[in-house]
Design a protein around this motif. Structure first.
Motif, PDB file in Angstrom:
ATOM      1  N   SER A 115       0.813  -1.219   0.000  1.00  0.00           N
ATOM      2  CA  SER A 115       0.000   0.000   0.000  1.00  0.00           C
ATOM      3  C   SER A 115       0.845   1.267   0.000  1.00  0.00           C
ATOM      4  N   ILE A 116       2.079   1.205   0.473  1.00  0.00           N
ATOM      5  CA  ILE A 116       2.921   2.393   0.618  1.00  0.00           C
ATOM      6  C   ILE A 116       3.172   3.079  -0.712  1.00  0.00           C
ATOM      7  N   PHE A 117       3.146   2.328  -1.794  1.00  0.00           N
ATOM      8  CA  PHE A 117       3.494   2.905  -3.089  1.00  0.00           C
ATOM      9  C   PHE A 117       2.328   3.612  -3.766  1.00  0.00           C
ATOM     10  N   ASN A 118       1.215   3.723  -3.065  1.00  0.00           N
ATOM     11  CA  ASN A 118       0.082   4.476  -3.589  1.00  0.00           C
ATOM     12  C   ASN A 118       0.013   5.883  -3.010  1.00  0.00           C
ATOM     13  N   TYR A 119       1.105   6.317  -2.381  1.00  0.00           N
ATOM     14  CA  TYR A 119       1.198   7.682  -1.881  1.00  0.00           C
ATOM     15  C   TYR A 119       2.135   8.477  -2.792  1.00  0.00           C
ATOM     16  N   GLY A 131      13.772   6.263   1.419  1.00  0.00           N
ATOM     17  CA  GLY A 131      14.952   5.457   1.712  1.00  0.00           C
ATOM     18  C   GLY A 131      15.067   5.134   3.191  1.00  0.00           C
ATOM     19  N   TRP A 132      14.845   6.138   4.025  1.00  0.00           N
ATOM     20  CA  TRP A 132      14.997   5.931   5.466  1.00  0.00           C
ATOM     21  C   TRP A 132      13.846   5.110   6.053  1.00  0.00           C
ATOM     22  N   LEU A 133      12.610   5.569   5.875  1.00  0.00           N
ATOM     23  CA  LEU A 133      11.482   4.925   6.559  1.00  0.00           C
ATOM     24  C   LEU A 133      10.917   3.733   5.788  1.00  0.00           C
ATOM     25  N   VAL A 134      10.658   3.907   4.495  1.00  0.00           N
ATOM     26  CA  VAL A 134      10.034   2.823   3.730  1.00  0.00           C
ATOM     27  C   VAL A 134      11.001   1.659   3.575  1.00  0.00           C
ATOM     28  N   ASP A 135      12.233   1.947   3.171  1.00  0.00           N
ATOM     29  CA  ASP A 135      13.208   0.858   3.057  1.00  0.00           C
ATOM     30  C   ASP A 135      13.590   0.330   4.437  1.00  0.00           C
ATOM     31  N   GLU A 191       8.169  17.933   7.033  1.00  0.00           N
ATOM     32  CA  GLU A 191       6.863  17.760   6.380  1.00  0.00           C
ATOM     33  C   GLU A 191       6.783  16.405   5.689  1.00  0.00           C
ATOM     34  N   SER A 192       7.876  15.993   5.086  1.00  0.00           N
ATOM     35  CA  SER A 192       7.907  14.695   4.414  1.00  0.00           C
ATOM     36  C   SER A 192       7.771  13.556   5.418  1.00  0.00           C
ATOM     37  N   VAL A 193       8.489  13.647   6.524  1.00  0.00           N
ATOM     38  CA  VAL A 193       8.396  12.624   7.569  1.00  0.00           C
ATOM     39  C   VAL A 193       6.978  12.555   8.122  1.00  0.00           C
ATOM     40  N   ASN A 194       6.346  13.705   8.286  1.00  0.00           N
ATOM     41  CA  ASN A 194       4.969  13.718   8.786  1.00  0.00           C
ATOM     42  C   ASN A 194       4.034  12.936   7.866  1.00  0.00           C
ATOM     43  N   ARG A 195       4.233  13.048   6.565  1.00  0.00           N
ATOM     44  CA  ARG A 195       3.351  12.366   5.615  1.00  0.00           C
ATOM     45  C   ARG A 195       3.633  10.875   5.520  1.00  0.00           C
ATOM     46  N   TRP A 196       4.873  10.456   5.673  1.00  0.00           N
ATOM     47  CA  TRP A 196       5.236   9.062   5.417  1.00  0.00           C
ATOM     48  C   TRP A 196       5.245   8.165   6.656  1.00  0.00           C
ATOM     49  N   TRP A 197       5.212   8.766   7.853  1.00  0.00           N
ATOM     50  CA  TRP A 197       5.336   7.952   9.066  1.00  0.00           C
ATOM     51  C   TRP A 197       4.214   6.930   9.190  1.00  0.00           C
ATOM     52  N   TRP A 198       2.977   7.374   9.115  1.00  0.00           N
ATOM     53  CA  TRP A 198       1.868   6.441   9.314  1.00  0.00           C
ATOM     54  C   TRP A 198       1.763   5.410   8.186  1.00  0.00           C
TER      55      TRP A 198
END
Length: 316
Positions: A115-119, A131-135, A191-198
């Protein structure tokens, strides 16, 4: 796969069970239950699809990277993801699956990808955050798969995990560089971390009591840890990294619990997770449309390769 009469299934099942219990590997020519084979094809195909679809979010920034060095790094990473997909499709083929059929099932919505790749990747900081969070989440999930009970899958994951670890370090280095830059760059990272964390927390799948496949996959040794165990491991790993980076996570419930010696954290929005899985994410339609177009545009290459292989075989 060798066939067996019904009378032989008892001993074969016993041998299979003993192999799993003894932490040994099942290989493609070994007898295996149909359910085991189906579960593996489902999981490996989903994993392979994720690697291929996962090329798109970061590939979006290949023409807009801020320097030749960053472009070369990003291009190498996207190429690595393509290679990971090929390793995994090959592992699925050892189970009797056909990668062409798997691709068609993906395009027709009959198989899933992460599901992560639909953002969307809205800023260049997203390249580092992925790279940091998803990988990083992928590494937590995939390192235990190096001990999967199915040999080809486990062996493929060894190389995949080594490369994913490198990708995670690349992403973290990019974010650290931006955090040493201007106020605008630091704000972009946060801002990027805020969007990708959840969405990163959702990568591990639904809670254990809502995961239909986890229990059986663990009994078969396909998986080694539950979704919630892996999610906890990821949170505990990420918090000190965030502190070193100088960013915070958008979770007011995130805090250290001395009693558990682990972090407490909030619940992801599972309604959003299910909506994305059902095709209602921001980029679902775009991702599949791009994959369909690539598959159709590459038909002549596949036909040419098949014709060449047939000609070589006839000439030998």
């Amino acid at each position: 796969m060798p066939t067996a009469h019904t009378s032989e299934m008892g001993p074969l099942q016993t041998l299979f069970d003993e192999t799993i219990a003894n932490e040994q590997r099942i290989e493609p020519r070994d007898w295996m239950p149909d359910g085991y084979r189906r579960s593996l094809i489902r999981q490996i195909a989903q994993h392979a699809h994720s690697e291929i679809i996962g090329m798109q979010p970061e590939g979006n920034w290949l023409t807009r990277a801020p320097s030749l060095r960053r472009k070369a790094i990003l291009m190498a990473k996207v190429q690595d993801e393509a290679g990971h997909g090929l390793y995994l499709y090959s592992a699925a083929e050892t189970l009797g699956a056909d990668r062409g059929d798997l691709t068609v099932q993906l395009i027709e919505g009959k198989q899933k990808y992460s599901s992560i790749f639909n953002y969307p990747t809205l800023t260049y900081a997203d390249v580092g955050t992925i790279g940091w969070l998803v990988d990083g989440a992928a590494i937590c999930n995939q390192v235990p798969l190096c001990r999967s009970s199915f040999g080809p899958y486990a062996r493929a994951m060894i190389r995949v995990c080594k490369e994913e670890s490198f990708h995670q370090r690349q992403g973290y280095e990019l974010l650290m560089t931006m955090m040493r830059g201007t106020d605008e760059q630091r704000a972009m990272v946060q801002e990027s971390v805020n969007r990708w964390w959840w969405p990163a927390l959702m990568m591990f799948g639904p809670p254990d009591d809502e995961s239909p496949n986890t229990e059986q996959s663990m009994k078969w040794g396909i998986k080694r840890h539950t979704n919630d165990e892996l999610r906890q491991r990821f949170v505990d790993m990420s918090v000190p990294q965030a502190e070193a980076l100088g960013v915070t996570f958008p979770d007011p419930e995130l805090k250290w619990c001395p009693r558990r010696e682990a972090h407490d954290f909030g619940e992801p929005d599972w309604a959003e997770f299910m909506a994305v899985l059902k095709g209602n994410g921001a980029c679902n339609v775009e991702r599949i449309a791009n994959r369909r177009a690539a598959h159709e545009d590459g038909a002549w290459v596949r036909e040419a390769a098949t014709a060449f292989a047939a000609r070589e075989k006839a000439a030998s």
